[in-house]
Design a protein around this motif. Structure first.
Motif, PDB file in Angstrom:
ATOM      1  N   LYS A 176       0.832  -1.222   0.000  1.00 43.53           N
ATOM      2  CA  LYS A 176       0.000   0.000   0.000  1.00 43.53           C
ATOM      3  C   LYS A 176       0.859   1.262   0.000  1.00 43.53           C
ATOM      4  O   LYS A 176       0.562   2.219  -0.716  1.00 43.53           O
ATOM      5  CB  LYS A 176      -0.940   0.017   1.217  1.00 43.53           C
ATOM      6  CG  LYS A 176      -2.013  -1.078   1.169  1.00 43.53           C
ATOM      7  CD  LYS A 176      -2.736  -1.171   2.502  1.00 43.53           C
ATOM      8  CE  LYS A 176      -1.760  -1.548   3.564  1.00 43.53           C
ATOM      9  NZ  LYS A 176      -2.118  -2.406   4.615  1.00 43.53           N
ATOM     10  N   ARG A 179      -6.350   1.679  17.641  1.00 40.57           N
ATOM     11  CA  ARG A 179      -7.435   1.688  16.647  1.00 40.57           C
ATOM     12  C   ARG A 179      -8.247   2.983  16.709  1.00 40.57           C
ATOM     13  O   ARG A 179      -8.662   3.504  15.671  1.00 40.57           O
ATOM     14  CB  ARG A 179      -8.368   0.493  16.859  1.00 40.57           C
ATOM     15  CG  ARG A 179      -7.720  -0.854  16.616  1.00 40.57           C
ATOM     16  CD  ARG A 179      -7.315  -1.038  15.184  1.00 40.57           C
ATOM     17  NE  ARG A 179      -6.571  -2.280  14.980  1.00 40.57           N
ATOM     18  CZ  ARG A 179      -5.772  -2.505  13.934  1.00 40.57           C
ATOM     19  NH1 ARG A 179      -5.619  -1.584  12.992  1.00 40.57           N
ATOM     20  NH2 ARG A 179      -5.131  -3.640  13.818  1.00 40.57           N
ATOM     21  N   ARG A 222       5.584  -5.299  12.571  1.00 40.05           N
ATOM     22  CA  ARG A 222       4.140  -5.555  12.645  1.00 40.05           C
ATOM     23  C   ARG A 222       3.816  -6.236  13.968  1.00 40.05           C
ATOM     24  O   ARG A 222       3.973  -7.456  14.100  1.00 40.05           O
ATOM     25  CB  ARG A 222       3.699  -6.463  11.497  1.00 40.05           C
ATOM     26  CG  ARG A 222       3.176  -5.762  10.267  1.00 40.05           C
ATOM     27  CD  ARG A 222       4.222  -5.011   9.511  1.00 40.05           C
ATOM     28  NE  ARG A 222       3.736  -4.440   8.273  1.00 40.05           N
ATOM     29  CZ  ARG A 222       4.379  -4.542   7.105  1.00 40.05           C
ATOM     30  NH1 ARG A 222       5.509  -5.176   7.027  1.00 40.05           N
ATOM     31  NH2 ARG A 222       3.874  -3.986   6.033  1.00 40.05           N
ATOM     32  N   ARG A 225     -10.728 -10.612   7.198  1.00 39.70           N
ATOM     33  CA  ARG A 225     -10.686  -9.305   6.561  1.00 39.70           C
ATOM     34  C   ARG A 225     -11.081  -9.292   5.099  1.00 39.70           C
ATOM     35  O   ARG A 225     -11.606  -8.272   4.618  1.00 39.70           O
ATOM     36  CB  ARG A 225      -9.270  -8.717   6.709  1.00 39.70           C
ATOM     37  CG  ARG A 225      -8.952  -8.376   8.148  1.00 39.70           C
ATOM     38  CD  ARG A 225      -7.536  -7.864   8.279  1.00 39.70           C
ATOM     39  NE  ARG A 225      -7.253  -7.359   9.622  1.00 39.70           N
ATOM     40  CZ  ARG A 225      -6.111  -6.783   9.965  1.00 39.70           C
ATOM     41  NH1 ARG A 225      -5.155  -6.646   9.068  1.00 39.70           N
ATOM     42  NH2 ARG A 225      -5.939  -6.342  11.194  1.00 39.70           N
TER      43      ARG A 225
END
Ligand code: S3P
Length: 172
Positions: free
Chosen positions: A20, A64, A124, A143
């Motif tokens: 991305k 989040r 990560r 997802r």
């Protein structure tokens, strides 16, 4: 393309390791738009703390919430190309905001490509487990049905990045 976009931004969604940030940066350059990376902006908003540090210090729910706020703010300005973290699109409120302000592109890669790419980088926190492979499998199952709500889907695979950038431009 720019006139068809109007004031809308382009938002890249998809799993960790699908490219991305790399593709987003090049897509922005091709379109003459500013590139923003939500993960980087979250780190800046936290006085330079890294994502793993934010997870370790404050926990995932806190991350989040901050992520959702940062993405909302980044979409308020003029059109940009925005790369989001792999979990961001899972939040319904964030999906609604993206739908209102942007065209979303899901960069879709298969499990093996993702594993190969994330193995190169240790930043990560979700993969700092005994079974990163199983975690990727589980996350993909959760997802992918949600990423499928993006406006466009482009296969991210082992071809030169610029080819994927061109496919994004053709699809827009
Ligand atoms: C996450 C992906 C990461 C980062 C955080 C959580 C996720 O971003 O936001 O580690 O939940 O998939 P990238 O997709 O840019 O690696």
């Amino acid at each position: 393309i720019l006139s068809a976009l109007g004031a809308r931004s382009i938002v890249l969604v998809g799993m960790m390791g699908v490219g991305k940030s790399t593709i987003g940066r090049r897509l922005a350059a091709r379109l003459g738009l500013r590139f923003l990376d939500a993960d980087v902006e979250i780190e800046v908003a936290h006085a330079g703390m890294s994502i793993p540090e934010i997870f370790a210090t404050h926990g995932e729910p806190y991350f989040r919430d901050g992520e959702a706020r940062v993405i909302a703010r980044l979409l308020e300005g003029g059109p940009v190309v925005l790369a989001t973290g792999g979990g961001a699109f899972m939040r319904e409120e964030t999906r609604a905001r993206i739908a209102a302000k942007a065209i979303s592109i899901w960069l879709k890669a298969d499990h093996d490509v993702i594993m190969r790419r994330v193995r190169r980088r240790a930043d990560r926190p979700l993969l700092q487990t005994a079974d990163p492979e199983g975690t990727v499998t589980r996350l993909l199952a959760q997802r992918e049905p949600v990423y499928a709500n993006a406006d466009l889907t482009i296969a991210s695979r082992d071809v030169p990045h610029d080819r994927i950038v061109e496919e994004c431009i053709e699809a827009l």
